[in-house]
Design an enzyme around this catalytic site. Structure first.
Site, short mmCIF file in Angstrom:
data_model
loop_
_atom_site.label_atom_id
_atom_site.label_comp_id
_atom_site.label_asym_id
_atom_site.label_seq_id
_atom_site.Cartn_x
_atom_site.Cartn_y
_atom_site.Cartn_z
CG ASP A 32 20.75 -6.38 -37.75
OD1 ASP A 32 21.15 -5.75 -38.74
OD2 ASP A 32 20.85 -7.61 -37.61
CG ASN A 34 22.73 -5.52 -42.29
OD1 ASN A 34 22.67 -5.97 -41.15
ND2 ASN A 34 23.83 -4.97 -42.79
CG ASP A 36 25.07 -7.25 -39.74
OD1 ASP A 36 24.26 -6.80 -38.90
OD2 ASP A 36 25.99 -6.56 -40.20
CG ASP A 40 22.05 -1.71 -39.74
OD1 ASP A 40 20.93 -1.19 -39.55
OD2 ASP A 40 22.19 -2.88 -40.17
CG ASP A 109 29.90 10.33 -29.12
OD1 ASP A 109 30.79 10.98 -28.53
OD2 ASP A 109 29.10 9.58 -28.54
CG ASP A 205 34.46 10.02 -25.61
OD1 ASP A 205 33.57 9.50 -24.91
OD2 ASP A 205 35.61 9.57 -25.71
CD GLU A 264 32.28 10.84 -21.29
OE1 GLU A 264 32.02 9.82 -20.62
OE2 GLU A 264 32.97 10.82 -22.33
CG HIS A 336 28.12 4.80 -24.52
ND1 HIS A 336 27.74 6.11 -24.43
CD2 HIS A 336 29.48 4.81 -24.59
CE1 HIS A 336 28.80 6.89 -24.44
NE2 HIS A 336 29.88 6.12 -24.54
CG ASP A 337 30.95 5.02 -21.29
OD1 ASP A 337 31.26 4.01 -21.95
OD2 ASP A 337 31.38 6.15 -21.54
#
Length: 555
Positions: A32, A34, A36, A40, A109, A205, A264, A336-337
């Site tokens: 991150d 910034n 928040d 990013d 992606d 994907d 994928e 990520h899956d």
């Protein structure tokens, strides 16, 4: 123990990706910039020194396009911009420039099986049966019995069209109709737009779902299930190879530079994998299949079963031999899956460090291109979820509520979620032992694993025996030893209850990998004869492997 190298050596030219290592970033959880609480592009750019130090060649970033975030960016509402959550298009251009300056490449992606229901195409298509884009998605007056991959039905009623639209995933992810050539060419225009900005390739994907059986037949209903299993009508569909070959002709063949095209292809077979990756067919360079990451699945994903080394060994060897003379393998454990591999196939307690190293060794020394998912390189583990309120993932949340409504015990459902929920791979990257794990100075969007105080980059970077240092050695070995890239693969034992042993052989020499997948010592038996030559990775030893020990001999 070999020393830690200082810099990678990279191959360029056709087929450069054979000796490359790809690093996947899930932007929301990587860094991150910034404060928040959400990762990013600025954060990614700030951490490129880490990737360069590690030695990776390619950065693959999960979607950063504008999105309502029903599936954390895999529901795209605009393919030609960056979501403000992640930054700006100018910052993405800066990331491309930063990577190229370091001799690295960027893979984006591509999500083209479906869009967001907030994409202008779908808004137009859903507005009226007379819309010019009326056939850009799958519409039916009456739905069939298909179920969604994300639980519930695969069809949702739309008032504007007075019809049902198909969504193989969340209801905010309507499936594009690739039977319509206008859809295909709109996707090709998107590809050209990004390639012209300097992107070096795409991870596509669920690309093996883009072709459906146009008859949309009723699907068999599995015991205990409410909806039909549509897989036979959508996986590796009737025109998928035709579409990919057309995409190659229309787009990629027009560019005079070396690209990386990864698909994928969940639940595909070795036979289909050969077709996708055979260079003579001009479709893809490699595919991300699921067979080796479903070893602990029973009848379905949430039916969690014990790890079975025999099944893992058999499936990995099948892909190694099946693509030996045509095509190319991708090598990955996590993304990520997927939950964290050290918590699934390793031992994330006493033997976490050892098993993380072993899993890395076995993966990186097979024939193919390795993919490192953020946190793999430090041995990150699953998160200790207690309540469904801690879960963000739409797939996991939908499953929980559907299962509990069907009468399952909530704690049994949570037990499955703790093992298999996709959020296990999405908790923030653990950079240091501070309150925000070095990921953020704000309130993180998803809880940080409490073990970040022990498992983090800062704690491992200067430790030559750490998981991080081991990954760096493996990457260096791939860049320097032609056996790793070009050698053949031979499984040395297919029955031992603890050992995964294989040989890589090339005209320049050979490597032998001996790995003990257990928390007990393993007798090598007849494999002890392989303990000769230089120890390229691991420690010197005799005919017994320590718990979770991996040893690599070069000769």
């Amino acid at each position: 123990m070999t020393s830690i190298p200082t810099a990678p050596a990279r191959r360029t030219g056709p087929g450069w990706w054979r000796s490359a290592v790809v690093y996947q970033v899930y932007p929301r959880s990587f860094a991150d910039g910034n404060g928040d609480g959400i990762g990013d592009l600025r954060g990614i750019r700030d951490r490129l020194d880490h990737l360069q130090w590690l030695g990776v060649d390619v950065l693959w970033i999960s979607p950063v396009y504008p999105s309502p975030m029903a599936d954390n960016g895999y529901d795209v509402s605009d393919y030609h911009d960056v979501d403000p959550t992640y930054g700006t298009l100018e910052e993405l251009d800066g990331l491309i420039a930063d990577l190229h300056e370091r001799g690295m490449k960027l893979v984006m992606d591509l999500v083209a099986n479906h869009t967001s229901d907030e994409h202008p195409w779908f808004i137009d298509s859903s507005s009226s049966p007379e819309s010019e884009k009326r056939d850009w998605y799958w519409w039916r007056d009456e739905p069939n019995n298909w179920g969604s991959f994300f639980s519930g039905p695969a069809w949702t009623y739309c008032e504007g069209r007075a019809a049902y639209y198909m969504h193989l995933f969340a209801k905010k992810q309507p499936d594009l109709n690739w039977e319509n050539p206008e859809v295909r060419h709109a996707v090709y225009d998107i590809l050209r737009w990004w390639l012209d900005r300097g992107v070096d390739g795409f991870r596509m994907d669920v690309i093996n779902l883009i072709s459906k059986d146009p008859e949309l037949p009723e699907a068999p209903v599995m015991p205990g299930q409410k909806y039909g299993n549509m897989r036979q009508s959508v996986i590796d569909g009737p025109r998928v190879h035709e579409y990919l070959a057309e995409m190659h002709r229309e787009v990629f063949d027009k560019y005079d530079r070396d690209l990386l095209l990864v698909g994928e292809t969940g639940e595909t077979t070795v036979e289909e994998g050969r077709k996708y990756t055979d260079p003579d067919r001009r479709e893809l360079d490699m595919v991300l299949h699921y067979e080796h990451v479903e070893i602990d699945h029973g009848a379905f994903k949430w039916d969690v079963r014990p790890f079975d080394l025999g099944r893992l060994r058999e499936r990995l060897a099948a892909w190694q031999t099946g693509l030996a003379d045509a095509g190319w393998n991708s090598l990955y454990w996590d993304n990520h899956d997927q939950p964290r591999i050290v918590s699934r196939y390793g031992d994330d307690g006493r033997w976490r460090t050892e098993s993380a190293k072993l899993l890395a060794t076995v993966l990186h020394l097979q024939r193919g291109t390795p993919f490192v998912y953020q946190g793999d390189e430090i041995g990150m583990t699953n998160y200790p979820f207690v309540s469904i309120d801690e879960v963000d993932d739409v797939e996991g949340v939908n499953y929980y509520h559907e299962a509990v409504a069907a009468g399952e015990d909530p704690e049994d459902v949570m037990r499955s979620l703790r093992a298999m929920c996709r959020d296990n791979g999405r908790t923030p990257m653990q950079w240091d032992d501070g309150p925000g794990a070095g990921f953020t100075t704000g309130d993180p969007w998803l809880a940080i694993n409490p073990n970040h105080t022990e498992i983090n980059v800062a704690a491992q970077k200067d430790d030559p025996d750490s998981v991080l240092s081991h990954y760096r050695r493996l990457i260096r070995l791939r860049h320097e030893d032609p056996v790793v890239v070009d050698g053949d693969f031979t499984l040395l034992d297919d029955v031992h209850p603890q050992l995964f042993a294989f040989r890589r052989r090339h005209e320049s020499g050979e490597l032998v990998v001996l790995a003990n997948f257990s928390s007990e010592e393993a007798e090598l038996g007849d494999l002890a004869q392989e303990c000769r030559g230089e120890v390229a990775l691991g420690a010197e030893g005799g005919p017994v492997l320590a718990p979770w020990e991996a040893r690599v001999y070069r000769r």
